[in-house]
Design an enzyme around this catalytic site. Sequence first.
Site, PDB file in Angstrom:
ATOM      1  N   ASP A  11       1.185  -1.171   0.190  1.00 22.60           N
ATOM      2  CA  ASP A  11       0.151  -0.107   0.240  1.00 22.60           C
ATOM      3  C   ASP A  11       0.730   1.271  -0.214  1.00 22.60           C
ATOM      4  O   ASP A  11       0.762   2.119   0.780  1.00 22.60           O
ATOM      5  CB  ASP A  11      -1.167   0.239   1.037  1.00 22.60           C
ATOM      6  CG  ASP A  11      -2.213  -1.203   1.092  1.00 22.60           C
ATOM      7  OD1 ASP A  11      -2.489  -1.308  -0.009  1.00 22.60           O
ATOM      8  OD2 ASP A  11      -2.356  -2.201   1.845  1.00 22.60           O
ATOM      9  N   HIS A  13       0.652   3.465  -2.846  1.00 21.37           N
ATOM     10  CA  HIS A  13      -0.010   4.231  -3.863  1.00 21.37           C
ATOM     11  C   HIS A  13       1.292   5.989  -3.920  1.00 21.37           C
ATOM     12  O   HIS A  13       0.893   6.417  -3.863  1.00 21.37           O
ATOM     13  CB  HIS A  13      -0.528   4.801  -2.584  1.00 21.37           C
ATOM     14  CG  HIS A  13      -1.756   3.112  -2.077  1.00 21.37           C
ATOM     15  ND1 HIS A  13      -3.160   3.162  -2.853  1.00 21.37           N
ATOM     16  CD2 HIS A  13      -1.871   2.731  -1.308  1.00 21.37           C
ATOM     17  CE1 HIS A  13      -3.610   2.806  -2.344  1.00 21.37           C
ATOM     18  NE2 HIS A  13      -3.424   1.853  -1.558  1.00 21.37           N
ATOM     19  N   ASP A  52      -1.035  -2.925  -4.397  1.00 20.06           N
ATOM     20  CA  ASP A  52      -1.501  -1.151  -4.496  1.00 20.06           C
ATOM     21  C   ASP A  52       0.437  -0.635  -4.523  1.00 20.06           C
ATOM     22  O   ASP A  52       0.222   0.726  -3.614  1.00 20.06           O
ATOM     23  CB  ASP A  52      -2.064  -0.750  -3.686  1.00 20.06           C
ATOM     24  CG  ASP A  52      -3.907  -1.213  -3.828  1.00 20.06           C
ATOM     25  OD1 ASP A  52      -3.725  -1.142  -5.334  1.00 20.06           O
ATOM     26  OD2 ASP A  52      -4.448  -0.589  -2.983  1.00 20.06           O
ATOM     27  N   ASN A  87      -5.901  -3.970  -6.367  1.00 20.81           N
ATOM     28  CA  ASN A  87      -7.150  -3.154  -6.279  1.00 20.81           C
ATOM     29  C   ASN A  87      -6.757  -2.230  -7.155  1.00 20.81           C
ATOM     30  O   ASN A  87      -7.246  -1.871  -7.998  1.00 20.81           O
ATOM     31  CB  ASN A  87      -8.156  -3.252  -5.159  1.00 20.81           C
ATOM     32  CG  ASN A  87      -8.293  -2.514  -4.621  1.00 20.81           C
ATOM     33  OD1 ASN A  87      -7.186  -2.365  -3.796  1.00 20.81           O
ATOM     34  ND2 ASN A  87      -8.666  -1.611  -4.026  1.00 20.81           N
ATOM     35  N   HIS A  88      -5.517  -1.419  -6.372  1.00 24.70           N
ATOM     36  CA  HIS A  88      -5.933   0.514  -7.154  1.00 24.70           C
ATOM     37  C   HIS A  88      -4.911   0.359  -8.323  1.00 24.70           C
ATOM     38  O   HIS A  88      -5.755   0.587  -9.568  1.00 24.70           O
ATOM     39  CB  HIS A  88      -5.243   0.924  -6.241  1.00 24.70           C
ATOM     40  CG  HIS A  88      -5.969   1.510  -5.411  1.00 24.70           C
ATOM     41  ND1 HIS A  88      -5.958   3.093  -5.503  1.00 24.70           N
ATOM     42  CD2 HIS A  88      -6.639   1.812  -4.100  1.00 24.70           C
ATOM     43  CE1 HIS A  88      -7.026   3.236  -4.355  1.00 24.70           C
ATOM     44  NE2 HIS A  88      -7.320   2.476  -3.413  1.00 24.70           N
ATOM     45  N   HIS A 154      -3.967  -9.787  -1.269  1.00 29.14           N
ATOM     46  CA  HIS A 154      -4.284  -8.275  -1.281  1.00 29.14           C
ATOM     47  C   HIS A 154      -5.906  -8.270  -1.147  1.00 29.14           C
ATOM     48  O   HIS A 154      -6.771  -8.819  -1.944  1.00 29.14           O
ATOM     49  CB  HIS A 154      -3.999  -7.094  -2.912  1.00 29.14           C
ATOM     50  CG  HIS A 154      -4.105  -5.895  -2.466  1.00 29.14           C
ATOM     51  ND1 HIS A 154      -3.338  -4.721  -2.292  1.00 29.14           N
ATOM     52  CD2 HIS A 154      -5.049  -4.953  -2.350  1.00 29.14           C
ATOM     53  CE1 HIS A 154      -3.705  -4.253  -1.942  1.00 29.14           C
ATOM     54  NE2 HIS A 154      -5.094  -3.758  -2.127  1.00 29.14           N
ATOM     55  N   ASP A 185      -3.702  -4.510   2.155  1.00 25.35           N
ATOM     56  CA  ASP A 185      -4.714  -3.321   1.083  1.00 25.35           C
ATOM     57  C   ASP A 185      -6.064  -2.746   2.730  1.00 25.35           C
ATOM     58  O   ASP A 185      -5.878  -1.499   2.897  1.00 25.35           O
ATOM     59  CB  ASP A 185      -6.538  -4.074   0.814  1.00 25.35           C
ATOM     60  CG  ASP A 185      -6.874  -3.565   0.111  1.00 25.35           C
ATOM     61  OD1 ASP A 185      -7.002  -2.369   0.324  1.00 25.35           O
ATOM     62  OD2 ASP A 185      -8.183  -4.340   0.096  1.00 25.35           O
ATOM     63  N   HIS A 187      -5.641  -1.192   5.194  1.00 24.18           N
ATOM     64  CA  HIS A 187      -4.164   0.308   6.105  1.00 24.18           C
ATOM     65  C   HIS A 187      -3.453   0.257   7.440  1.00 24.18           C
ATOM     66  O   HIS A 187      -2.339   1.326   7.142  1.00 24.18           O
ATOM     67  CB  HIS A 187      -3.901   2.811   4.928  1.00 24.18           C
ATOM     68  CG  HIS A 187      -4.061   2.115   3.593  1.00 24.18           C
ATOM     69  ND1 HIS A 187      -4.309   2.989   2.927  1.00 24.18           N
ATOM     70  CD2 HIS A 187      -3.881   0.827   2.604  1.00 24.18           C
ATOM     71  CE1 HIS A 187      -4.057   3.179   2.286  1.00 24.18           C
ATOM     72  NE2 HIS A 187      -3.803   2.308   2.084  1.00 24.18           N
TER      73      HIS A 187
END
EC number: 3.1.-.-
Length: 425
Positions: A11, A13, A52, A87-88, A154, A185, A187
């Site tokens: 994550d 991002h 992610d 997923n992102h 995830h 996933d 956080h």
Amino acid sequence: MAMTRVLHTGDTHIGYQQYNSPDRRQDFLEAFRDVVDDAVADDVDAVIHAGDLFHDRRPGLVDLQGTVEILRTLADADIPFLAVVGNHEGKRDAQWLDLFADLGLATRLGAEPELVDDVAVYGLDFVPRSRRDDLEYEFAPVPEAADHAALVSHGLFEPFAHADWDTERLLTESTVEFDAVLLGDNHKPDTAELHDTWVTYCGSTERASASEREDRGYNLVDFTDDAVSISRRGLTETREFVFVDVDLEDGEGVDRVQERVREYDLEDAVVIVTIDGEGRPITPATVETAAIDRGALIARVNDRRELPDDDEELSVRFADPDAAVRDRVRELGLSDAALELDETVRNDELVDSNVRETVERRVREILEEDTAAFDPAPEREPDDEDVTTVADQLAHGDEDSAETTTPEDETSDESADTASLGDFA
């Protein structure tokens, strides 16, 4: 006693321009760099990323270049980077992770094991809820040279909050007996034991939501001859967030809020002011502007009080009018797909003449991925601070979008009778 140590992160991002701030966008990349620098300094046996890596399916070139540079740091240190798709960042065809694998900078985990010393590491990309009932947890056998097996995945797994994935079924039906399940996933970092298997979230490396107040960090997972141990390490160089909670008593107003804000050092910080109580209405822009004048990078005011009916007119936050629009849109109960289209229409970087074509193309893609994508969203509150999973549901949303819903925007194939791991590898 032999020991294999892996750094478990996820994550990150990369590419998330939180609060529409280029500085915050750079922060997410730098947090990943800090993790990798720690991995090299500790000489871990592998870095495992639980999805992610990117915030968006279409990361910018600068973000890609920065990521490649960081991954090369690992490659130069002979530390493998093993990862799954979240997923992102998930795409319907080839993934960015595949490109990094082609460059020799990463390994995409799947049903075939990747050996890290005596640990066999498997992967399971994010799978939409609509396909999980048909998912068969079939993995290749554990190699004879491996003393342990670990799965990286995830999603929102039980027994943690907001879970929608049956971890017990995964463990009991899997063809491999796992010693650890390393997840991304959610956080918020957390660890539990289920069926003699350690199940753990590493948490995110930067605060992707104002609700993520705990320090950011990652996990260190040690596999020894007869045990698995998981420890937590914090990141010390992430952007400082200053949380100012104000409970206004009857008759108190903006002066009291300003007084509380002045108690903190705001230099280069993201300042989140949360207001409760019975006090007078305030203008958020007044507080936000004052905080920025005192050196804050970003300031946001969340007034959680229910104001009287005669004050319930739409209040535009002139410090960030787009945020006011996003707040109102989230209150409408739209599906995640509709939220994404709303963001597309309001994207300043998209030429007006391309809006219709872009929206039409995206609608077709969404319906191909999930026929239920436009179903209304469940009940959700813009200020729900209990949900800390997923950075957000908008391609370029603000800090609160992670707090409203769980991810369900990935590839799905409703016509498939049975899904296997190979479909998602």
